[in-house]
Design a protein around this motif. Structure first.
Motif, PDB file in Angstrom:
ATOM      1  N   VAL A  44     -19.611   2.058   1.348  1.00  0.00           N
ATOM      2  CA  VAL A  44     -19.533   0.636   1.054  1.00  0.00           C
ATOM      3  C   VAL A  44     -20.855   0.209   0.403  1.00  0.00           C
ATOM      4  N   ASP A  45     -20.748  -0.583  -0.654  1.00  0.00           N
ATOM      5  CA  ASP A  45     -21.960  -1.031  -1.346  1.00  0.00           C
ATOM      6  C   ASP A  45     -22.881  -1.790  -0.409  1.00  0.00           C
ATOM      7  N   LEU A  46     -22.313  -2.688   0.389  1.00  0.00           N
ATOM      8  CA  LEU A  46     -23.143  -3.484   1.303  1.00  0.00           C
ATOM      9  C   LEU A  46     -22.331  -3.838   2.546  1.00  0.00           C
ATOM     10  N   ILE A  47     -22.919  -3.579   3.701  1.00  0.00           N
ATOM     11  CA  ILE A  47     -22.346  -4.021   4.974  1.00  0.00           C
ATOM     12  C   ILE A  47     -23.332  -4.997   5.596  1.00  0.00           C
ATOM     13  N   ILE A  48     -22.836  -6.169   5.959  1.00  0.00           N
ATOM     14  CA  ILE A  48     -23.658  -7.171   6.641  1.00  0.00           C
ATOM     15  C   ILE A  48     -23.441  -7.010   8.136  1.00  0.00           C
ATOM     16  N   LEU A  49     -24.536  -6.805   8.867  1.00  0.00           N
ATOM     17  CA  LEU A  49     -24.475  -6.526  10.299  1.00  0.00           C
ATOM     18  C   LEU A  49     -24.959  -7.715  11.111  1.00  0.00           C
ATOM     19  N   ASP A  50     -24.466  -7.788  12.339  1.00  0.00           N
ATOM     20  CA  ASP A  50     -24.957  -8.756  13.317  1.00  0.00           C
ATOM     21  C   ASP A  50     -26.020  -8.031  14.149  1.00  0.00           C
ATOM     22  N   ASP A  52     -27.996  -9.154  16.333  1.00  0.00           N
ATOM     23  CA  ASP A  52     -28.115  -9.613  17.719  1.00  0.00           C
ATOM     24  C   ASP A  52     -27.064  -8.981  18.630  1.00  0.00           C
ATOM     25  N   PHE A  53     -25.842  -8.823  18.103  1.00  0.00           N
ATOM     26  CA  PHE A  53     -24.748  -8.296  18.917  1.00  0.00           C
ATOM     27  C   PHE A  53     -24.270  -6.926  18.445  1.00  0.00           C
ATOM     28  N   ASN A  54     -24.979  -6.355  17.447  1.00  0.00           N
ATOM     29  CA  ASN A  54     -24.674  -5.000  16.959  1.00  0.00           C
ATOM     30  C   ASN A  54     -23.194  -4.900  16.549  1.00  0.00           C
ATOM     31  N   ASN A  55     -22.840  -5.691  15.566  1.00  0.00           N
ATOM     32  CA  ASN A  55     -21.447  -5.738  15.148  1.00  0.00           C
ATOM     33  C   ASN A  55     -21.386  -5.978  13.642  1.00  0.00           C
ATOM     34  N   TYR A  56     -20.241  -5.649  13.034  1.00  0.00           N
ATOM     35  CA  TYR A  56     -20.020  -5.901  11.617  1.00  0.00           C
ATOM     36  C   TYR A  56     -19.730  -7.385  11.404  1.00  0.00           C
ATOM     37  N   LEU A  57     -20.328  -7.945  10.319  1.00  0.00           N
ATOM     38  CA  LEU A  57     -20.045  -9.332   9.953  1.00  0.00           C
ATOM     39  C   LEU A  57     -19.209  -9.417   8.681  1.00  0.00           C
ATOM     40  N   ALA A  58     -19.447  -8.551   7.719  1.00  0.00           N
ATOM     41  CA  ALA A  58     -18.695  -8.577   6.455  1.00  0.00           C
ATOM     42  C   ALA A  58     -19.044  -7.330   5.651  1.00  0.00           C
ATOM     43  N   ILE A  59     -18.184  -7.037   4.655  1.00  0.00           N
ATOM     44  CA  ILE A  59     -18.491  -5.981   3.697  1.00  0.00           C
ATOM     45  C   ILE A  59     -18.441  -6.589   2.302  1.00  0.00           C
ATOM     46  N   VAL A  60     -19.280  -6.048   1.406  1.00  0.00           N
ATOM     47  CA  VAL A  60     -19.385  -6.588   0.047  1.00  0.00           C
ATOM     48  C   VAL A  60     -19.320  -5.431  -0.940  1.00  0.00           C
ATOM     49  N   GLU A  61     -18.478  -5.596  -1.953  1.00  0.00           N
ATOM     50  CA  GLU A  61     -18.372  -4.620  -3.035  1.00  0.00           C
ATOM     51  C   GLU A  61     -18.890  -5.277  -4.324  1.00  0.00           C
ATOM     52  N   PHE A  62     -19.581  -4.501  -5.144  1.00  0.00           N
ATOM     53  CA  PHE A  62     -20.178  -5.037  -6.364  1.00  0.00           C
ATOM     54  C   PHE A  62     -19.542  -4.374  -7.588  1.00  0.00           C
ATOM     55  N   LEU A  94     -16.208  -9.609  -2.968  1.00  0.00           N
ATOM     56  CA  LEU A  94     -16.472  -8.916  -4.216  1.00  0.00           C
ATOM     57  C   LEU A  94     -17.434  -9.777  -5.028  1.00  0.00           C
ATOM     58  N   VAL A  95     -18.526  -9.156  -5.533  1.00  0.00           N
ATOM     59  CA  VAL A  95     -19.544  -9.896  -6.279  1.00  0.00           C
ATOM     60  C   VAL A  95     -19.655  -9.303  -7.681  1.00  0.00           C
ATOM     61  N   THR A  96     -19.525 -10.159  -8.686  1.00  0.00           N
ATOM     62  CA  THR A  96     -19.720  -9.779 -10.090  1.00  0.00           C
ATOM     63  C   THR A  96     -20.578 -10.860 -10.766  1.00  0.00           C
TER      64      THR A  96
END
Length: 311
Positions: A44-50, A52-62, A94-96
């Motif tokens: 995955v291009d980018l994974i946004i993590l939490d 504080d709680f050690n959890n996934y918040l979102a994934i981002v593809e470019f 998705l970011v462009t």
């Protein structure tokens, strides 16, 4: 603009939204366990993590280009990542860039990619709160499903137990009824053939006796010709001659009746002894079986009542 420049520009944008640098994981590998080995299934291009709680918040593809083909391919790619992560309600973006090299942000919904404004992209605390709410909601749904499954299982077991109990009681009643009939209903008389034979012989004797009485009635009539009397005397002599056979036959039949009565009396006595013994055994079996059935009925009924009461 290269894809790396798009990534760095979006990271700078995220920092303005309150995302810590530690919460941003670039080129994050997604692995799967296959026996003792782990294999990489996607990056995955980018994974946004939490953090504080050690959890996934979102994934981002470019993607550095923006057209229908690229958007369609990115959708399938991101969906495969979401299947690997397997987190309910995890946002995917998705970011462009557009023609002016400004960031364009898309969010994945059921219908596909939906363009959103940069200002509408959630900040860190908002996304963190949403993630915790989703986790709690998923946990509650899972608990409800588990409780529902357990409740349905308990009800099904109770219903099966009641059906089995009904079938068991019916089977026991049929067996007892059959056994009691086989014991207490008098079986087919094994002396019936002999009795039928004796009845036939008695009918033959009655016919002979009727014939004799008809001859006696002829003898008592006056005004009969002597020739007729002579002829009938001959018949009388024949009957008298046969009378010893009649007497012997009667004696033989009486003897057979006495012998048959004696055999029936013995069989009756033996049957009564057997019946008394069987009755005692049946009484004991009924006592023990009744106690066992009452115990089983009480247990199953209590279980079923509690199950339906919980429902």
């Amino acid at each position: 603009m290269r894809e790396t420049e798009i990534i760095m520009g979006f990271i700078d944008f995220l920092t303005t939204k309150g995302y810590p640098r530690l919460s941003l994981m670039l080129e994050a590998p997604l692995t799967s366990q296959q026996g003792e080995k782990r294999s990489v299934r996607g990056i995955v291009d980018l994974i946004i993590l939490d953090v504080d709680f050690n959890n996934y918040l979102a994934i981002v593809e470019f993607k550095y280009k923006n057209n229908k083909t690229i958007l369609s391919g990115a959708e399938e790619q991101v969906k495969s990542y979401l299947n690997l992560i397997d987190i309910e309600g995890l946002p995917a973006y998705l970011v462009t860039v557009d023609e002016n090299k400004d960031l364009e942000i898309y969010i994945l919904i059921d219908e596909g990619w939906k363009k959103i404004k940069a200002a509408d992209f959630p900040d860190y605390t908002t996304l963190q709160s949403k993630s915790q709410a989703d986790i709690k909601n998923v946990s509650n749904i899972s608990e409800k499903k588990i409780y529902k499954n357990r409740r349905e299982l308990t009800i099904n077991i109770a219903q099966s137990a009641l059906i089995s109990l009904g079938l068991g009681i019916s089977f026991i009643a049929i067996v007892y009824n059959f056994n009691l009939k086989s014991i207490f209903i008098e079986p087919e008389n094994k002396y019936q053939a002999e009795i039928n034979l004796l009845k036939k012989e008695i009918k033959d004797l009655q016919f002979l006796d009727t014939k004799s009485r008809s001859i006696d009635s002829v003898l008592t009539k006056p005004n009969q010709k002597i020739s007729d009397i002579d002829n009938r005397l001959v018949s009388i002599e024949k009957i008298i001659t046969n009378s010893p056979d009649k007497l012997l036959k009667i004696q033989e039949i009486n003897f057979q009746f006495k012998e048959l009565a004696s055999s029936i009396a013995k069989e009756k006595e033996i049957s009564e002894i057997k019946l008394n013994s069987l009755k005692e055994r049946i009484d004991q079996v009924i006592i023990w079986t009744s106690g066992l059935i009452i115990t089983i009925i009480g247990s199953i009924a209590g279980f079923a009542i509690n199950a339906f009461k919980k429902n």
